[in-house]
Design a protein around this motif. Structure first.
Motif, PDB file in Angstrom:
ATOM      1  N   LEU A  98       0.946  -1.234   0.013  1.00  0.00           N
ATOM      2  CA  LEU A  98       0.076   0.143   0.156  1.00  0.00           C
ATOM      3  C   LEU A  98       0.601   1.249  -0.011  1.00  0.00           C
ATOM      4  N   ASN A  99       1.984   1.244  -0.622  1.00  0.00           N
ATOM      5  CA  ASN A  99       2.981   2.280  -0.706  1.00  0.00           C
ATOM      6  C   ASN A  99       3.303   2.746   0.535  1.00  0.00           C
ATOM      7  N   LYS A 100       3.480   1.947   1.462  1.00  0.00           N
ATOM      8  CA  LYS A 100       3.733   2.396   3.134  1.00  0.00           C
ATOM      9  C   LYS A 100       2.708   3.195   3.771  1.00  0.00           C
ATOM     10  N   GLU A 101       1.452   2.792   3.443  1.00  0.00           N
ATOM     11  CA  GLU A 101       0.347   3.434   4.191  1.00  0.00           C
ATOM     12  C   GLU A 101       0.102   2.322   5.285  1.00  0.00           C
ATOM     13  N   PRO A 102      -0.511   2.881   6.304  1.00  0.00           N
ATOM     14  CA  PRO A 102      -1.062   4.216   6.865  1.00  0.00           C
ATOM     15  C   PRO A 102       0.167   5.199   7.225  1.00  0.00           C
ATOM     16  N   GLY A 103       1.568   4.536   7.550  1.00  0.00           N
ATOM     17  CA  GLY A 103       2.518   5.365   7.829  1.00  0.00           C
ATOM     18  C   GLY A 103       2.355   6.326   9.213  1.00  0.00           C
ATOM     19  N   VAL A 104       2.567   7.347   8.868  1.00  0.00           N
ATOM     20  CA  VAL A 104       2.586   8.358   9.915  1.00  0.00           C
ATOM     21  C   VAL A 104       1.262   8.925  10.300  1.00  0.00           C
ATOM     22  N   TYR A 105       0.119   8.464   9.290  1.00  0.00           N
ATOM     23  CA  TYR A 105      -1.301   8.575   9.582  1.00  0.00           C
ATOM     24  C   TYR A 105      -1.740   7.345  10.260  1.00  0.00           C
ATOM     25  N   SER A 106      -1.281   6.549  10.842  1.00  0.00           N
ATOM     26  CA  SER A 106      -1.520   5.297  11.241  1.00  0.00           C
ATOM     27  C   SER A 106      -2.754   5.553  12.378  1.00  0.00           C
ATOM     28  N   GLY A 111      -9.959   7.915  10.044  1.00  0.00           N
ATOM     29  CA  GLY A 111     -10.422   8.909  11.174  1.00  0.00           C
ATOM     30  C   GLY A 111     -10.051   8.322  12.242  1.00  0.00           C
ATOM     31  N   GLU A 112      -9.654   9.287  13.163  1.00  0.00           N
ATOM     32  CA  GLU A 112      -9.138   9.036  14.535  1.00  0.00           C
ATOM     33  C   GLU A 112      -9.841   8.108  15.474  1.00  0.00           C
ATOM     34  N   ASP A 113     -11.341   8.213  15.304  1.00  0.00           N
ATOM     35  CA  ASP A 113     -12.334   7.704  16.039  1.00  0.00           C
ATOM     36  C   ASP A 113     -12.823   6.417  15.562  1.00  0.00           C
ATOM     37  N   THR A 114     -12.260   6.084  14.399  1.00  0.00           N
ATOM     38  CA  THR A 114     -12.740   4.965  13.736  1.00  0.00           C
ATOM     39  C   THR A 114     -11.934   3.492  14.424  1.00  0.00           C
ATOM     40  N   SER A 115     -12.792   2.578  14.607  1.00  0.00           N
ATOM     41  CA  SER A 115     -12.185   1.569  15.745  1.00  0.00           C
ATOM     42  C   SER A 115     -11.264   0.633  15.014  1.00  0.00           C
ATOM     43  N   TYR A 116     -10.411   0.135  15.540  1.00  0.00           N
ATOM     44  CA  TYR A 116      -9.209  -0.793  15.056  1.00  0.00           C
ATOM     45  C   TYR A 116      -9.831  -2.005  14.255  1.00  0.00           C
ATOM     46  N   ASP A 117     -10.970  -2.399  14.636  1.00  0.00           N
ATOM     47  CA  ASP A 117     -11.518  -3.450  13.871  1.00  0.00           C
ATOM     48  C   ASP A 117     -11.830  -3.281  12.229  1.00  0.00           C
ATOM     49  N   ILE A 118     -12.482  -2.043  12.494  1.00  0.00           N
ATOM     50  CA  ILE A 118     -12.609  -1.413  10.773  1.00  0.00           C
ATOM     51  C   ILE A 118     -11.461  -1.052  10.347  1.00  0.00           C
ATOM     52  N   LYS A 119     -10.525  -0.540  10.784  1.00  0.00           N
ATOM     53  CA  LYS A 119      -9.155  -0.128  10.300  1.00  0.00           C
ATOM     54  C   LYS A 119      -8.346  -1.419   9.807  1.00  0.00           C
ATOM     55  N   ASN A 120      -8.527  -2.336  10.798  1.00  0.00           N
ATOM     56  CA  ASN A 120      -7.840  -3.777  10.320  1.00  0.00           C
ATOM     57  C   ASN A 120      -8.335  -4.324   9.239  1.00  0.00           C
ATOM     58  N   GLN A 121      -9.511  -4.226   9.271  1.00  0.00           N
ATOM     59  CA  GLN A 121     -10.467  -4.963   8.089  1.00  0.00           C
ATOM     60  C   GLN A 121     -10.394  -4.321   6.790  1.00  0.00           C
ATOM     61  N   ILE A 123      -7.661  -2.754   5.807  1.00  0.00           N
ATOM     62  CA  ILE A 123      -6.357  -3.114   5.244  1.00  0.00           C
ATOM     63  C   ILE A 123      -6.483  -4.410   4.799  1.00  0.00           C
ATOM     64  N   LEU A 124      -7.103  -5.478   5.480  1.00  0.00           N
ATOM     65  CA  LEU A 124      -7.217  -6.860   5.059  1.00  0.00           C
ATOM     66  C   LEU A 124      -7.842  -6.842   3.634  1.00  0.00           C
ATOM     67  N   ASP A 125      -8.899  -5.920   3.414  1.00  0.00           N
ATOM     68  CA  ASP A 125      -9.784  -5.806   2.232  1.00  0.00           C
ATOM     69  C   ASP A 125      -8.747  -5.445   1.208  1.00  0.00           C
ATOM     70  N   ARG A 126      -7.966  -4.376   1.521  1.00  0.00           N
ATOM     71  CA  ARG A 126      -7.166  -3.830   0.337  1.00  0.00           C
ATOM     72  C   ARG A 126      -5.983  -4.837   0.116  1.00  0.00           C
ATOM     73  N   GLY A 174      -4.147  -1.363  18.482  1.00  0.00           N
ATOM     74  CA  GLY A 174      -3.902  -0.832  17.268  1.00  0.00           C
ATOM     75  C   GLY A 174      -4.123  -1.957  16.048  1.00  0.00           C
ATOM     76  N   TYR A 175      -3.006  -2.002  15.369  1.00  0.00           N
ATOM     77  CA  TYR A 175      -2.767  -3.144  14.189  1.00  0.00           C
ATOM     78  C   TYR A 175      -2.281  -4.237  14.640  1.00  0.00           C
ATOM     79  N   ASP A 176      -2.056  -4.597  15.809  1.00  0.00           N
ATOM     80  CA  ASP A 176      -1.379  -5.715  16.321  1.00  0.00           C
ATOM     81  C   ASP A 176      -2.028  -7.081  15.785  1.00  0.00           C
ATOM     82  N   PRO A 177      -3.425  -7.125  15.764  1.00  0.00           N
ATOM     83  CA  PRO A 177      -4.010  -8.275  15.323  1.00  0.00           C
ATOM     84  C   PRO A 177      -3.738  -8.727  13.844  1.00  0.00           C
ATOM     85  N   ILE A 178      -3.288  -7.690  13.077  1.00  0.00           N
ATOM     86  CA  ILE A 178      -3.122  -8.311  11.703  1.00  0.00           C
ATOM     87  C   ILE A 178      -1.630  -8.154  11.199  1.00  0.00           C
TER      88      ILE A 178
END
Ligand code: IMP
Length: 218
Positions: A98-106, A111-121, A123-126, A174-178
């Motif tokens: 993903l070209n080093k995403e999410p990087g400094v925007y991790s 969105g800051e308030d989005t759950s890590y379940d959603i963020k992690n899913q 990334i898995l989808d992408r 955070g991203y530990d589960p994936i």
């Protein structure tokens, strides 16, 4: 009576030592990070304080484009309020595909308030259908120190791994589960805190900073 004199001397000495003992202020409000830095820096004869313990309250905008820049922005902002040594960190996840995403925007990814379940899913989808050898990723941590004379030191360390096919584990954050590491054949959310600290980007960057501070006489 003699015992009393010894205790009095001991407590006077302790107070004197505490007065001349250097302080390190770690620019974070995160208690887990405070515990880790206290553990790693325990043998430095330095008092380790959080910003709150040092009576400093600041809202710092992390608008750098690299982890190193953001760590320095935080450390310098706090250093402007004190003569003590200030440390600050910035960390995140880089996914090569993903070209080093999410990087400094991790923290801010989707969105800051989005759950890590959603963020992690997300990334898995992408990465759906992407083979393991192209799923390489790393956690990065930069630590910046501002010394009492204004000099800035920076360390940067990583832990290399890959994005798994599905989330696993309950530990960490955070991203530990994936994020999976070959060394243990599991996600970093399946490691104990001790196992993770030993190999983690933050543990390594803190130990490198401790070494650097030693070289500067602290
Ligand atoms: P910060 O350094 O506290 O700003 O953290 C940045 C973000 O990177 C965190 O909110 C997490 O999303 C991610 N991150 C950094 N280190 C880790 C880690 O050890 N495990 C999981 N996620 C992490």
């Amino acid at each position: 009576m003699l015992t009393h004199v010894s205790i009095t001397n001991f407590s006077q000495n302790k107070k004197r030592i505490q007065r001349i003992m250097k302080k390190i202020i770690f620019a974070t409000g995160n208690q887990d990070k405070m515990r880790e830095i206290r553990e790693i820096m325990a043998d430095m004869d330095m008092e380790i304080c959080s910003m709150k313990e040092a009576g400093i309250s600041l809202d710092i905008e992390e608008n750098g484009t690299t982890f190193e820049e953001n760590a320095q922005i935080k450390a310098k902002a706090v250093a402007a309020c004190t003569k003590d040594i200030v440390l600050a960190d910035d960390s995140g996840l880089e996914v090569d595909y993903l070209n080093k995403e999410p990087g400094v925007y991790s923290a801010r990814y989707l969105g800051e308030d989005t759950s890590y379940d959603i963020k992690n899913q997300a990334i898995l989808d992408r990465l759906k259908g992407v083979p393991k050898e192209q799923r390489t990723a790393r956690f990065v941590c930069a630590i910046a120190a501002v010394l009492p004379d204004g000099k800035t030191l920076v360390t940067r360390e990583t832990i290399e791994g890959y994005i798994g096919e599905c989330p696993a584990g309950e530990n960490g954050f955070g991203y530990d589960p994936i994020f999976y590491v070959d060394e243990y054949h599991c996600s970093t959310a399946e490691l104990t805190e001790e196992q993770k600290n030993e190999i983690s980007h933050r543990g390594k960057a803190l130990r490198s900073m401790k070494k650097l501070l030693h070289e500067y006489g602290f």
